[in-house]
Design an enzyme around this catalytic site. Structure first.
Site, short mmCIF file in Angstrom:
data_model
loop_
_atom_site.label_atom_id
_atom_site.label_comp_id
_atom_site.label_asym_id
_atom_site.label_seq_id
_atom_site.Cartn_x
_atom_site.Cartn_y
_atom_site.Cartn_z
N CYS A 164 0.57 -1.10 0.02
CA CYS A 164 0.54 0.05 -0.58
C CYS A 164 1.29 1.02 -0.32
O CYS A 164 0.25 2.75 -0.03
CB CYS A 164 -1.02 -0.05 1.31
N LYS A 210 3.48 2.30 2.06
CA LYS A 210 4.31 2.55 2.89
C LYS A 210 5.39 3.30 3.15
O LYS A 210 6.37 3.86 4.09
CB LYS A 210 4.31 1.48 4.45
N ASP A 224 10.98 1.71 9.14
CA ASP A 224 9.78 0.61 8.47
C ASP A 224 9.86 -0.86 9.05
O ASP A 224 10.85 -1.14 9.62
CB ASP A 224 10.40 0.59 7.41
N GLU A 225 8.68 -1.78 8.21
CA GLU A 225 8.63 -2.98 8.73
C GLU A 225 8.98 -3.15 10.58
O GLU A 225 9.04 -4.26 10.87
CB GLU A 225 9.90 -3.62 8.54
#
Ligand SMILES: [Zn+2]
Length: 216
Positions: A13, A15, A86-87
């Site tokens: 999406c 991110k 991130d992640e």
């Protein structure tokens, strides 16, 4: 006031693209950030997006104290104006607490990006802790679409294109997997519940169970 913000969304999406954009906007204003990631598709120490952008990042290993990393960097004269993660779903809950401490004790904004739920629709422990602690949770508006055209809200794990519902919570794969490898596909809830991936929809195109659902 500095904030801990959790940007959540499905896989695919955008991110990581938004994470990179936030970093770019701030560096254009002379700010310097620390970027953490975990198990990025581009390999250790990288933050990459599917649009092909990539930047250097700090690999947030299991057991790494993220707060101590920031304190150490600043005490050595390094600069840190904000933090991007991130992640973030792959972080341990205690590491999310460390992110909150970075906000509260070091007065830095922390922008965490992650998936909320795993392929069985269960919360990742890191995402659960983020929902508990974040000042704000933002649902990303660049929405991924299911093969049927409806909003994709759930992550499916696939092997050879078929959805699987058993296995370890974390198996690194991508939405563009090779045949037979573990991969992921975003689906609407209806097709996640029916376990109908794009491949199984094509294979069973005559079954009424897998007819495309109107997105209207
Ligand atoms: Zn669907």
């Amino acid at each position: 006031m500095p904030e801990l913000v959790f940007f959540s969304g499905t896989m695919d999406c955008g991110k990581s693209t938004l994470a990179l954009q936030i970093g770019h906007n701030r560096s254009a204003r002379g700010l310097q950030g620390v970027i953490f990631t975990r198990d990025d598709r581009a390999g250790e120490g990288k933050l990459s997006s599917r649009l092909g952008l990539v930047t250097e990042a700090v690999e947030a290993d299991e057991g790494m104290d993220l707060y101590a990393h920031l304190v150490d960097r600043i005490s050595r004269g390094g600069r840190a104006d904000y933090v991007i993660v991130d992640e973030a779903q792959f972080l341990a809950p205690v590491q999310i607490d460390q992110l909150a401490r970075i906000v509260d004790d070091l007065d830095l904004d922390v922008f965490a990006f992650g998936i909320t739920t795993d392929f069985r629709t269960k919360l990742f422990p890191g995402s659960q802790r983020l929902i508990e602690l974040a000042d704000r949770v933002e649902t990303l508006q660049v929405e991924a679409l299911c093969w049927c055209g409806a909003r994709a809200t759930h992550n499916a794990r696939t092997v050879g294109g078929e959805m699987v519902v058993e296995g370890a919570q974390v198996v690194v794969g991508d939405v563009n997997q090779q045949a037979g490898e573990v991969g992921y596909e975003v689906l609407c809830r209806r097709h996640h519940q029916r376990r109908t991936t794009s491949a199984s929809a094509r294979a069973g195109a005559l079954s009424p169970d897998v007819l495309p659902v109107s997105s209207a």
